[in-house]
Design a protein around this motif. Structure first.
Motif, PDB file in Angstrom:
ATOM      1  N   THR A  96      58.413 -51.909 -44.885  1.00  0.00           N
ATOM      2  CA  THR A  96      57.798 -50.892 -45.738  1.00  0.00           C
ATOM      3  C   THR A  96      56.337 -50.710 -45.358  1.00  0.00           C
ATOM      4  O   THR A  96      55.625 -51.681 -45.114  1.00  0.00           O
ATOM      5  CB  THR A  96      57.924 -51.288 -47.222  1.00  0.00           C
ATOM      6  N   CYS A  97      55.912 -49.452 -45.319  1.00  0.00           N
ATOM      7  CA  CYS A  97      54.535 -49.135 -44.965  1.00  0.00           C
ATOM      8  C   CYS A  97      54.081 -47.936 -45.787  1.00  0.00           C
ATOM      9  O   CYS A  97      54.837 -46.994 -45.997  1.00  0.00           O
ATOM     10  CB  CYS A  97      54.442 -48.810 -43.470  1.00  0.00           C
ATOM     11  N   LEU A  98      52.849 -47.954 -46.257  1.00  0.00           N
ATOM     12  CA  LEU A  98      52.244 -46.837 -46.960  1.00  0.00           C
ATOM     13  C   LEU A  98      51.292 -46.139 -45.994  1.00  0.00           C
ATOM     14  O   LEU A  98      50.436 -46.792 -45.386  1.00  0.00           O
ATOM     15  CB  LEU A  98      51.486 -47.335 -48.194  1.00  0.00           C
ATOM     16  N   VAL A  99      51.457 -44.831 -45.827  1.00  0.00           N
ATOM     17  CA  VAL A  99      50.623 -44.056 -44.903  1.00  0.00           C
ATOM     18  C   VAL A  99      49.961 -42.915 -45.663  1.00  0.00           C
ATOM     19  O   VAL A  99      50.650 -42.082 -46.262  1.00  0.00           O
ATOM     20  CB  VAL A  99      51.461 -43.477 -43.734  1.00  0.00           C
ATOM     21  N   GLY A 100      48.641 -42.884 -45.655  1.00  0.00           N
ATOM     22  CA  GLY A 100      47.890 -41.794 -46.273  1.00  0.00           C
ATOM     23  C   GLY A 100      47.454 -40.808 -45.206  1.00  0.00           C
ATOM     24  O   GLY A 100      46.849 -41.194 -44.206  1.00  0.00           O
ATOM     25  N   PHE A 101      47.786 -39.521 -45.408  1.00  0.00           N
ATOM     26  CA  PHE A 101      47.407 -38.449 -44.479  1.00  0.00           C
ATOM     27  C   PHE A 101      46.193 -37.720 -45.032  1.00  0.00           C
ATOM     28  O   PHE A 101      46.250 -37.169 -46.129  1.00  0.00           O
ATOM     29  CB  PHE A 101      48.547 -37.427 -44.355  1.00  0.00           C
ATOM     30  N   SER A 102      45.101 -37.692 -44.287  1.00  0.00           N
ATOM     31  CA  SER A 102      43.903 -36.961 -44.700  1.00  0.00           C
ATOM     32  C   SER A 102      43.779 -35.687 -43.886  1.00  0.00           C
ATOM     33  O   SER A 102      43.760 -35.734 -42.661  1.00  0.00           O
ATOM     34  CB  SER A 102      42.652 -37.813 -44.492  1.00  0.00           C
ATOM     35  N   LYS A 103      43.674 -34.565 -44.594  1.00  0.00           N
ATOM     36  CA  LYS A 103      43.496 -33.278 -43.909  1.00  0.00           C
ATOM     37  C   LYS A 103      42.043 -33.036 -43.552  1.00  0.00           C
ATOM     38  O   LYS A 103      41.730 -32.309 -42.641  1.00  0.00           O
ATOM     39  CB  LYS A 103      44.046 -32.148 -44.781  1.00  0.00           C
ATOM     40  N   SER A 104      41.142 -33.652 -44.297  1.00  0.00           N
ATOM     41  CA  SER A 104      39.721 -33.577 -43.947  1.00  0.00           C
ATOM     42  C   SER A 104      39.126 -34.935 -44.248  1.00  0.00           C
ATOM     43  O   SER A 104      39.551 -35.612 -45.172  1.00  0.00           O
ATOM     44  CB  SER A 104      39.016 -32.487 -44.767  1.00  0.00           C
ATOM     45  N   SER A 105      38.153 -35.316 -43.459  1.00  0.00           N
ATOM     46  CA  SER A 105      37.597 -36.645 -43.644  1.00  0.00           C
ATOM     47  C   SER A 105      36.175 -36.717 -43.153  1.00  0.00           C
ATOM     48  O   SER A 105      35.822 -36.151 -42.131  1.00  0.00           O
ATOM     49  CB  SER A 105      38.437 -37.675 -42.880  1.00  0.00           C
ATOM     50  N   SER A 106      35.369 -37.435 -43.909  1.00  0.00           N
ATOM     51  CA  SER A 106      34.014 -37.732 -43.454  1.00  0.00           C
ATOM     52  C   SER A 106      33.959 -39.168 -42.952  1.00  0.00           C
ATOM     53  O   SER A 106      32.903 -39.677 -42.645  1.00  0.00           O
ATOM     54  CB  SER A 106      33.021 -37.544 -44.606  1.00  0.00           C
ATOM     55  N   LEU A 107      35.128 -39.821 -42.876  1.00  0.00           N
ATOM     56  CA  LEU A 107      35.179 -41.219 -42.453  1.00  0.00           C
ATOM     57  C   LEU A 107      35.609 -41.388 -41.002  1.00  0.00           C
ATOM     58  O   LEU A 107      36.051 -42.443 -40.603  1.00  0.00           O
ATOM     59  CB  LEU A 107      36.140 -42.001 -43.362  1.00  0.00           C
ATOM     60  N   ILE A 108      35.515 -40.346 -40.203  1.00  0.00           N
ATOM     61  CA  ILE A 108      35.860 -40.454 -38.784  1.00  0.00           C
ATOM     62  C   ILE A 108      34.575 -40.698 -38.009  1.00  0.00           C
ATOM     63  O   ILE A 108      33.637 -39.916 -38.073  1.00  0.00           O
ATOM     64  CB  ILE A 108      36.581 -39.178 -38.284  1.00  0.00           C
TER      65      ILE A 108
ATOM     66  N   GLN B 111      49.935 -52.099 -45.688  1.00  0.00           N
ATOM     67  CA  GLN B 111      51.126 -52.911 -45.940  1.00  0.00           C
ATOM     68  C   GLN B 111      52.087 -52.935 -44.764  1.00  0.00           C
ATOM     69  O   GLN B 111      53.268 -53.197 -44.945  1.00  0.00           O
ATOM     70  CB  GLN B 111      51.872 -52.413 -47.189  1.00  0.00           C
ATOM     71  N   SER B 112      51.626 -52.642 -43.569  1.00  0.00           N
ATOM     72  CA  SER B 112      52.534 -52.579 -42.431  1.00  0.00           C
ATOM     73  C   SER B 112      52.522 -53.875 -41.637  1.00  0.00           C
ATOM     74  O   SER B 112      51.469 -54.358 -41.236  1.00  0.00           O
ATOM     75  CB  SER B 112      52.150 -51.431 -41.496  1.00  0.00           C
ATOM     76  N   SER B 113      53.705 -54.416 -41.415  1.00  0.00           N
ATOM     77  CA  SER B 113      53.807 -55.583 -40.532  1.00  0.00           C
ATOM     78  C   SER B 113      54.249 -55.135 -39.140  1.00  0.00           C
ATOM     79  O   SER B 113      54.284 -55.925 -38.215  1.00  0.00           O
ATOM     80  CB  SER B 113      54.791 -56.602 -41.106  1.00  0.00           C
ATOM     81  N   GLU B 114      54.562 -53.840 -39.007  1.00  0.00           N
ATOM     82  CA  GLU B 114      54.972 -53.288 -37.713  1.00  0.00           C
ATOM     83  C   GLU B 114      53.751 -52.756 -36.977  1.00  0.00           C
ATOM     84  O   GLU B 114      52.767 -52.372 -37.595  1.00  0.00           O
ATOM     85  CB  GLU B 114      55.973 -52.148 -37.914  1.00  0.00           C
ATOM     86  N   PRO B 115      53.819 -52.689 -35.642  1.00  0.00           N
ATOM     87  CA  PRO B 115      52.710 -52.092 -34.881  1.00  0.00           C
ATOM     88  C   PRO B 115      52.523 -50.606 -35.241  1.00  0.00           C
ATOM     89  O   PRO B 115      53.481 -49.933 -35.630  1.00  0.00           O
ATOM     90  CB  PRO B 115      53.161 -52.229 -33.425  1.00  0.00           C
ATOM     91  N   VAL B 116      51.297 -50.120 -35.103  1.00  0.00           N
ATOM     92  CA  VAL B 116      50.979 -48.721 -35.395  1.00  0.00           C
ATOM     93  C   VAL B 116      51.912 -47.788 -34.631  1.00  0.00           C
ATOM     94  O   VAL B 116      52.442 -46.818 -35.186  1.00  0.00           O
ATOM     95  CB  VAL B 116      49.502 -48.412 -35.052  1.00  0.00           C
ATOM     96  N   LYS B 117      52.134 -48.072 -33.354  1.00  0.00           N
ATOM     97  CA  LYS B 117      52.981 -47.230 -32.508  1.00  0.00           C
ATOM     98  C   LYS B 117      54.388 -47.088 -33.101  1.00  0.00           C
ATOM     99  O   LYS B 117      54.963 -46.002 -33.091  1.00  0.00           O
ATOM    100  CB  LYS B 117      53.059 -47.837 -31.109  1.00  0.00           C
ATOM    101  N   THR B 118      54.936 -48.171 -33.640  1.00  0.00           N
ATOM    102  CA  THR B 118      56.274 -48.140 -34.229  1.00  0.00           C
ATOM    103  C   THR B 118      56.296 -47.284 -35.490  1.00  0.00           C
ATOM    104  O   THR B 118      57.193 -46.455 -35.687  1.00  0.00           O
ATOM    105  CB  THR B 118      56.752 -49.577 -34.552  1.00  0.00           C
ATOM    106  N   VAL B 119      55.299 -47.462 -36.359  1.00  0.00           N
ATOM    107  CA  VAL B 119      55.234 -46.681 -37.603  1.00  0.00           C
ATOM    108  C   VAL B 119      55.108 -45.194 -37.285  1.00  0.00           C
ATOM    109  O   VAL B 119      55.839 -44.368 -37.832  1.00  0.00           O
ATOM    110  CB  VAL B 119      54.056 -47.148 -38.493  1.00  0.00           C
ATOM    111  N   LEU B 120      54.197 -44.838 -36.384  1.00  0.00           N
ATOM    112  CA  LEU B 120      54.008 -43.425 -36.032  1.00  0.00           C
ATOM    113  C   LEU B 120      55.250 -42.862 -35.357  1.00  0.00           C
ATOM    114  O   LEU B 120      55.614 -41.702 -35.584  1.00  0.00           O
ATOM    115  CB  LEU B 120      52.777 -43.254 -35.142  1.00  0.00           C
ATOM    116  N   GLY B 121      55.928 -43.660 -34.550  1.00  0.00           N
ATOM    117  CA  GLY B 121      57.172 -43.227 -33.913  1.00  0.00           C
ATOM    118  C   GLY B 121      58.263 -42.958 -34.938  1.00  0.00           C
ATOM    119  O   GLY B 121      59.031 -42.001 -34.804  1.00  0.00           O
TER     120      GLY B 121
END
Length: 194
Positions: free
Chosen positions: A64-76, A121-131
């Protein structure tokens, strides 16, 4: 005290509080499932004033993983990373922060926009979650269709707003007072346009 008073007088703030409360409860229920899943939410998980990933720190499945999508961000923080991901001719990503809540720039389609994602909360690599996201959703301008549909289904209609106002008025024995557009009264109109 003061917070409740503000909600009674600021309709957009009240709508936001209701929407965020419902969203948090739905996310909490999804994350507590024993089935592994990716839960996608609209917005940052690192927002200084709103909910944070620590609000969703319970889960039972390692997939299980929680992913927040930001359409605009000042944190980049990296203009060069944004440029590189944006110019990629295939789906691409760049990890900005590999902490407990990972921050990633990602582009899911060749002609898509670049979004900032927070993964918690992800125990999987980023690449796996995004895939897994890429393989299970459709993308319009690089944004997941499932989040677009969820947004359109969660927006309050004028009738729903009036129904909630009527219920609150009855439930708490309030009396409606006429409201004035203070902004228009204070600022007036410019060349007949306000």
């Amino acid at each position: 005290g003061l917070e409740r008073s503000a909600l009674l007088f600021d309709h957009s703030m009240a709508e936001r509080v209701i929407r965020n409360t419902v969203e948090r409860k739905v996310i909490r229920n999804l994350l507590s499932s024993e089935r592994g899943m990716i839960v996608m939410a609209d917005g940052s998980l690192k927002h200084p004033l709103g909910s944070s990933a620590s609000d969703f720190s319970w889960k039972t499945s390692p997939e299980t993983c929680l992913v927040g999508f930001s359409k605009s961000s000042s944190l980049i923080f990296s203009e060069s990373a944004t440029r590189a991901v944006s110019k990629a001719e295939t789906p691409a990503y760049y990890v900005l922060d590999d902490g407990p809540v990972k921050t990633v720039l990602a582009k899911f389609s060749p002609d898509g926009l670049v979004f900032r994602l927070d993964l918690a909360q992800s125990s999987e690599p980023v690449k796996t979650v995004l895939g897994r996201i890429l393989g299970n959703d459709a993308f319009s301008a690089g944004y997941p269709e499932s989040l677009k549909v969820a947004h359109h289904l969660s927006v309050f209609t004028r009738a729903e707003i009036e129904a909630v106002k009527a219920w609150v008025t009855r439930r708490f024995r309030l009396r409606g007072l006429p409201t004035f557009d203070l902004r228009r009264i204070a600022l007036g109109a410019f060349n007949g346009v306000s």
